[in-house]
Design a protein around this motif. Structure first.
Motif, mmCIF file in Angstrom:
data_model
loop_
_atom_site.group_PDB
_atom_site.id
_atom_site.type_symbol
_atom_site.label_atom_id
_atom_site.label_comp_id
_atom_site.label_asym_id
_atom_site.label_seq_id
_atom_site.Cartn_x
_atom_site.Cartn_y
_atom_site.Cartn_z
ATOM 1 N N ASN A 194 4.783 -44.829 15.574
ATOM 2 C CA ASN A 194 4.748 -43.970 16.758
ATOM 3 C C ASN A 194 5.584 -42.714 16.536
ATOM 4 O OD1 ASN A 194 3.165 -44.297 18.964
ATOM 5 N ND2 ASN A 194 4.630 -45.498 20.150
ATOM 6 N N ALA A 195 6.782 -42.916 15.961
ATOM 7 C CA ALA A 195 7.677 -41.783 15.695
ATOM 8 C C ALA A 195 7.074 -40.844 14.661
ATOM 9 C CB ALA A 195 9.030 -42.300 15.218
ATOM 10 N N ILE A 196 6.451 -41.417 13.610
ATOM 11 C CA ILE A 196 5.817 -40.582 12.578
ATOM 12 C C ILE A 196 4.672 -39.776 13.178
ATOM 13 C CG2 ILE A 196 4.479 -40.640 10.440
ATOM 14 C CD1 ILE A 196 6.108 -43.132 9.631
ATOM 15 N N GLU B 260 6.226 -31.430 12.305
ATOM 16 C CA GLU B 260 7.442 -31.659 11.510
ATOM 17 C C GLU B 260 7.048 -32.497 10.289
ATOM 18 O OE1 GLU B 260 10.424 -30.525 11.923
ATOM 19 O OE2 GLU B 260 10.273 -29.618 13.907
ATOM 20 N N ASN B 261 6.220 -31.893 9.424
ATOM 21 C CA ASN B 261 5.636 -32.633 8.315
ATOM 22 C C ASN B 261 6.680 -33.110 7.298
ATOM 23 O OD1 ASN B 261 3.107 -32.245 9.427
ATOM 24 N ND2 ASN B 261 2.749 -30.348 8.295
ATOM 25 N N LYS B 262 7.693 -32.307 7.088
ATOM 26 C CA LYS B 262 8.732 -32.682 6.125
ATOM 27 C C LYS B 262 9.457 -33.936 6.594
ATOM 28 C CE LYS B 262 12.844 -30.953 3.749
ATOM 29 N NZ LYS B 262 13.795 -29.831 3.590
ATOM 30 N N ASN C 135 7.162 -36.954 6.355
ATOM 31 C CA ASN C 135 7.040 -37.411 4.964
ATOM 32 C C ASN C 135 8.274 -38.226 4.544
ATOM 33 O OD1 ASN C 135 5.673 -37.391 2.321
ATOM 34 N ND2 ASN C 135 7.468 -36.200 1.704
ATOM 35 N N GLN C 136 9.470 -37.753 4.954
ATOM 36 C CA GLN C 136 10.705 -38.481 4.658
ATOM 37 C C GLN C 136 10.694 -39.857 5.312
ATOM 38 O OE1 GLN C 136 14.081 -36.173 5.833
ATOM 39 N NE2 GLN C 136 14.189 -35.047 3.905
ATOM 40 N N MET C 137 10.227 -39.894 6.551
ATOM 41 C CA MET C 137 10.204 -41.161 7.267
ATOM 42 C C MET C 137 9.236 -42.149 6.619
ATOM 43 S SD MET C 137 9.723 -41.872 11.352
ATOM 44 C CE MET C 137 11.358 -41.296 11.790
ATOM 45 N N ILE D 12 15.661 -44.375 8.085
ATOM 46 C CA ILE D 12 14.421 -44.001 8.780
ATOM 47 C C ILE D 12 14.753 -43.349 10.121
ATOM 48 C CG2 ILE D 12 12.293 -44.905 9.805
ATOM 49 C CD1 ILE D 12 12.446 -47.191 7.747
ATOM 50 N N GLU D 13 15.671 -43.980 10.850
ATOM 51 C CA GLU D 13 16.023 -43.459 12.169
ATOM 52 C C GLU D 13 16.793 -42.137 12.086
ATOM 53 O OE1 GLU D 13 14.756 -44.557 14.706
ATOM 54 O OE2 GLU D 13 14.094 -46.567 14.194
ATOM 55 N N LYS D 14 17.501 -41.951 10.969
ATOM 56 C CA LYS D 14 18.251 -40.689 10.793
ATOM 57 C C LYS D 14 17.307 -39.487 10.759
ATOM 58 C CE LYS D 14 22.783 -41.578 10.074
ATOM 59 N NZ LYS D 14 23.901 -40.822 10.691
ATOM 60 N N VAL D 15 16.096 -39.735 10.264
ATOM 61 C CA VAL D 15 15.113 -38.648 10.229
ATOM 62 C C VAL D 15 14.792 -38.190 11.655
ATOM 63 C CG1 VAL D 15 12.776 -38.002 9.524
ATOM 64 C CG2 VAL D 15 14.138 -39.491 8.070
#
Length: 356
Positions: free
Chosen positions: A177-179, A187-189, A192-194, A229-232
């Motif tokens: 959901n967040a992705i 916010e593609n960057k 992608n990190q997530m 993951i959440e830091k993103v």
């Protein structure tokens, strides 16, 4: 382990008990011969009698196996009849050995003297039969108990796996959901990190046995994968503080036991705070128990009878179920208000040190 292996091998177990039992019979008779001051040659009579008894009771084993499932009355009739016949025949052999060896070839005047006073031998054979059935029933009871324990263990493991795997779709739903949200706002960057960090976390969960406990140090590594993951999403808004003692790091805990609690804090506390918030994770060993604590400084929640009154997610309930399944009544799970604000979860479980 060797004794258990012997008991499981019924053929070998029978012969061990059979030989040991008749050796014991011979020793008791030998001690009795010393009391009554019998001549030394009586030892040969004792040995022959015990040897004859050992051989003559072996066929009873196969007879009893044949009638094992017979009706009770028939079984009792067969046991008493076989014991009487075997005991009487054994009594004849004992008298023959006694007269031939100890009395130098004495022969009675009438043949029926061989059959006199044979009840003692019949009682001994009846005792042998009783021991045989007692041990046989004990073995069957142990076998059924092992089957019940195995079935219970399998059900127990299945429940643990179900609870453990329940976390994955629940967590995945929130993360995807967040992705999706990050992609919608372009916010593609960050998206992608997530995804990259999500793959690291899922790889860890797939490589971890859901049944086995893991060292707390390894659990903290998994938590950091999750927090990455959440830091993103939250960046500087999410602050995490660890306070873990060295001996607590070696303690065994259920895998991913803390992750749903932290996810709960992020979802219901940190996410609703404009300036973000802080999560504190503490662990220490005290009085041979591992004490775990997860707290946040969010707006808090309503607690009634030790439970969240408006709980909607599965994280806390799942954690409680896993602890109950693993530790039965030997644990505690307490929800409390944090100071000065927020929610605090305290867990107490037995301290088990991981092997190096």
């Amino acid at each position: 382990m060797k004794w258990q292996a012997l008991v499981d091998n019924r053929q070998r177990f029978f012969w061990v008990l059979q030989i040991a039992g008749w050796i014991g019979y011979a020793l008791v008779n030998y001690i009795g011969s010393k009391v009554f001051e019998m001549r030394d040659i009586y030892v040969f009579v004792i040995v022959l009698n015990a040897y004859a008894g050992c051989l003559m009771t072996v066929p009873l084993r196969y007879l009893y196996r044949k009638v094992w499932n017979a009706k009770p009355l028939l079984l009792i009739f067969v046991v008493f009849s076989a014991s009487y016949l075997t005991g009487t025949l054994w009594s004849v052999v004992q008298k023959f050995n006694m007269w031939e060896i100890y009395r130098h070839g004495y022969r009675p005047e009438e043949w029926y003297y061989y059959l006199q006073q044979g009840l003692d031998s019949v009682y001994i054979i009846l005792c042998w039969s009783g021991l045989y059935f007692g041990i046989k029933y004990y073995q069957l009871l142990q076998s059924e108990r092992q089957k019940a324990l195995k079935a219970n263990t399998m059900a127990h493991e299945a429940q643990l796996k179900m609870l453990r795997y329940q976390l994955n779709p629940h967590f995945l739903f929130n993360t995807l959901n967040a992705i999706s949200t990050l992609i919608l706002v372009e916010e593609n960057k960050d998206a992608n990190q997530m995804v990259s960090r999500l793959s690291d976390f899922l790889r860890y969960t797939l490589n971890t046995d859901p049944i086995k406990k893991v060292p707390l140090e390894q659990e903290l590594h998994a938590l950091k994968l999750y927090l990455n993951i959440e830091k993103v999403r939250f960046d500087e808004r999410l602050e995490v503080e660890f306070d873990i003692t060295e001996d607590a790091k070696q303690a065994l805990v259920p895998s991913l036991i803390l992750q749903p609690l932290i996810e709960n804090s992020i979802k219901y506390a940190i996410a609703h705070m404009a300036n973000g918030g802080k999560i504190e994770i503490r662990a220490q060993v005290f009085a041979n128990e591992l004490l775990l604590e997860v707290g946040d400084n969010g707006p808090g929640a309503s607690i009634e009878n030790g439970q969240l009154s408006n709980a909607q997610g599965v994280g806390i309930a799942n954690t409680q179920d896993r602890l109950r399944t693993l530790y039965e009544n030997n644990y505690s799970f307490v929800l409390a208000h944090n100071t000065p604000s927020g929610l605090k979860v305290n867990i107490r479980v037995p301290f088990e040190k991981a092997e190096k």
